[in-house]
Write a protein that holds these residues in place. Sequence first.
Motif, PDB file in Angstrom:
ATOM      1  N   VAL A  10     -19.576 -35.115 -50.120  1.00 14.50           N
ATOM      2  CA  VAL A  10     -19.772 -36.432 -49.549  1.00 14.50           C
ATOM      3  C   VAL A  10     -18.926 -36.229 -48.220  1.00 14.50           C
ATOM      4  O   VAL A  10     -17.671 -35.921 -48.178  1.00 14.50           O
ATOM      5  N   LEU A  11     -19.406 -36.552 -47.033  1.00 11.49           N
ATOM      6  CA  LEU A  11     -18.875 -36.525 -45.763  1.00 11.49           C
ATOM      7  C   LEU A  11     -18.657 -38.158 -45.383  1.00 11.49           C
ATOM      8  O   LEU A  11     -19.937 -38.834 -45.326  1.00 11.49           O
ATOM      9  N   LYS A  12     -17.482 -38.713 -45.216  1.00 12.98           N
ATOM     10  CA  LYS A  12     -17.538 -40.213 -45.046  1.00 12.98           C
ATOM     11  C   LYS A  12     -16.591 -40.372 -43.840  1.00 12.98           C
ATOM     12  O   LYS A  12     -15.574 -40.036 -43.690  1.00 12.98           O
ATOM     13  N   ASN A  13     -17.348 -41.097 -42.798  1.00 17.67           N
ATOM     14  CA  ASN A  13     -16.469 -41.580 -41.453  1.00 17.67           C
ATOM     15  C   ASN A  13     -16.456 -43.137 -41.646  1.00 17.67           C
ATOM     16  O   ASN A  13     -17.409 -43.842 -41.873  1.00 17.67           O
ATOM     17  N   ALA A  14     -14.901 -43.368 -41.555  1.00 13.30           N
ATOM     18  CA  ALA A  14     -14.755 -45.084 -41.906  1.00 13.30           C
ATOM     19  C   ALA A  14     -13.947 -45.388 -40.885  1.00 13.30           C
ATOM     20  O   ALA A  14     -12.981 -45.000 -40.338  1.00 13.30           O
ATOM     21  N   PHE A  15     -14.433 -46.678 -40.080  1.00 15.25           N
ATOM     22  CA  PHE A  15     -13.885 -47.225 -39.194  1.00 15.25           C
ATOM     23  C   PHE A  15     -13.779 -48.782 -39.509  1.00 15.25           C
ATOM     24  O   PHE A  15     -14.692 -49.177 -40.040  1.00 15.25           O
TER      25      PHE A  15
END
Length: 414
Positions: free
Chosen positions: A34-39
Amino acid sequence: MDIKLKPLAAIVLANMALCGVAHADTNENQFKLVLKNAFVERNFDNENIKDPGSWSQGISGFYQSKYIPTVLTVADKPIELGVDASLQYALRLSDDRHIDDTILPFNTNTQTQDRNFFKYGGTFKLKYDNTEFKVGELFLDLPITSVDTSRQLISSYWGGQIKSKVTDQLQLELGRISQVSPRYEEGFHEFSVTKNGVKQYSDGLNYVDLKYDVTPSLKAEYYYGDLEDLYDKHYLGFQYSWKNEYLKSQTHLKYFRSQDSGEAKAGEIDNHNIGLLEKVSVGNHSVGLGYQQIFGDTAYPLPDGFLPELYFINWNTTGFFKKDEKSVHFVYGYDFKDYAPGLNTMVKYVYGSDFKDAQGRDNHESETNFILTYDVQNPKLKGLAFRWLYVNYDIEHGNSFQENRVMTTFTKNF
């Protein structure tokens, strides 16, 4: 994350679920990347309060082995063994705001936020017939010990668990959880509760959970958890489902009871929580109406780390569980599958009243959520998903704010 269907009280967190750790029975080894970019950013109306938030990139791997039969047998059935493992890492991409945003680890002494965030765990598992035993890192979907997927890396627990399908209708789960790894902390720590600025620790959580299918349409669940030296918790819930060719409905009735043992280190805890939810779906539309009320001498207790109570009828970004609080919510959702497959939207409004602030003044609060989700349908981009959650929280005596959470994930199963 693979989260089973919950009441609308948990929809905000469930719709922000972005990686999978659900451990279903399998005959094959499984690995999920899982790749997760969180802002995430919160803006307070009060200009004297610093606005928390961060931007981070995560990479996580979850391994689940198949069960391997051993030469040991009981009643001609083999004892099977396996192992699971997880590795989670996140890197902060934004500047350090020197404020705790409950997303990345924060050092209260130096007032700095960690640049790197790392979690790992392993699980040994044993299976015999319809009974499964696990020890090590656990991902639990129960009162007190829900898995929080609403931030960057996910929470987990350390202990032992037994799950058994006793009959076709009855499932039994019991366990002892000694430590927790909250959503924005590394490693595993003892459970604790802070009251009046004093933190008290527990040696562990002992629990039993029973799920019973009364009929194909009516399901019941009872849970008892003993958070040693802090408090006990009972939960009783019913879910009734009905459908025809035009619509389907779900009715949830939930009751929670939390109480100290009389000599609890965290002081007196005594409250009840009752909730009722009705959800109706017609075609692409879904509508929900819920009510929740807190009774007793205290606010509803939560262990440190702000572990979410996703079983609640009204669980939101802020949590409507203050002493004597009554709250109602309305939810409307629409699936754009006929026009843009993979696109879903939802609006939820919650209003809470009849509670007081720290100065004893009558108070009320409200929260509006707008959620937009899109799962890319192109086979070449399978596993790519986008989520946006907008929150508008308003309270008469307190700190109102607006919040945005934008998350992009890519999930690949091997």
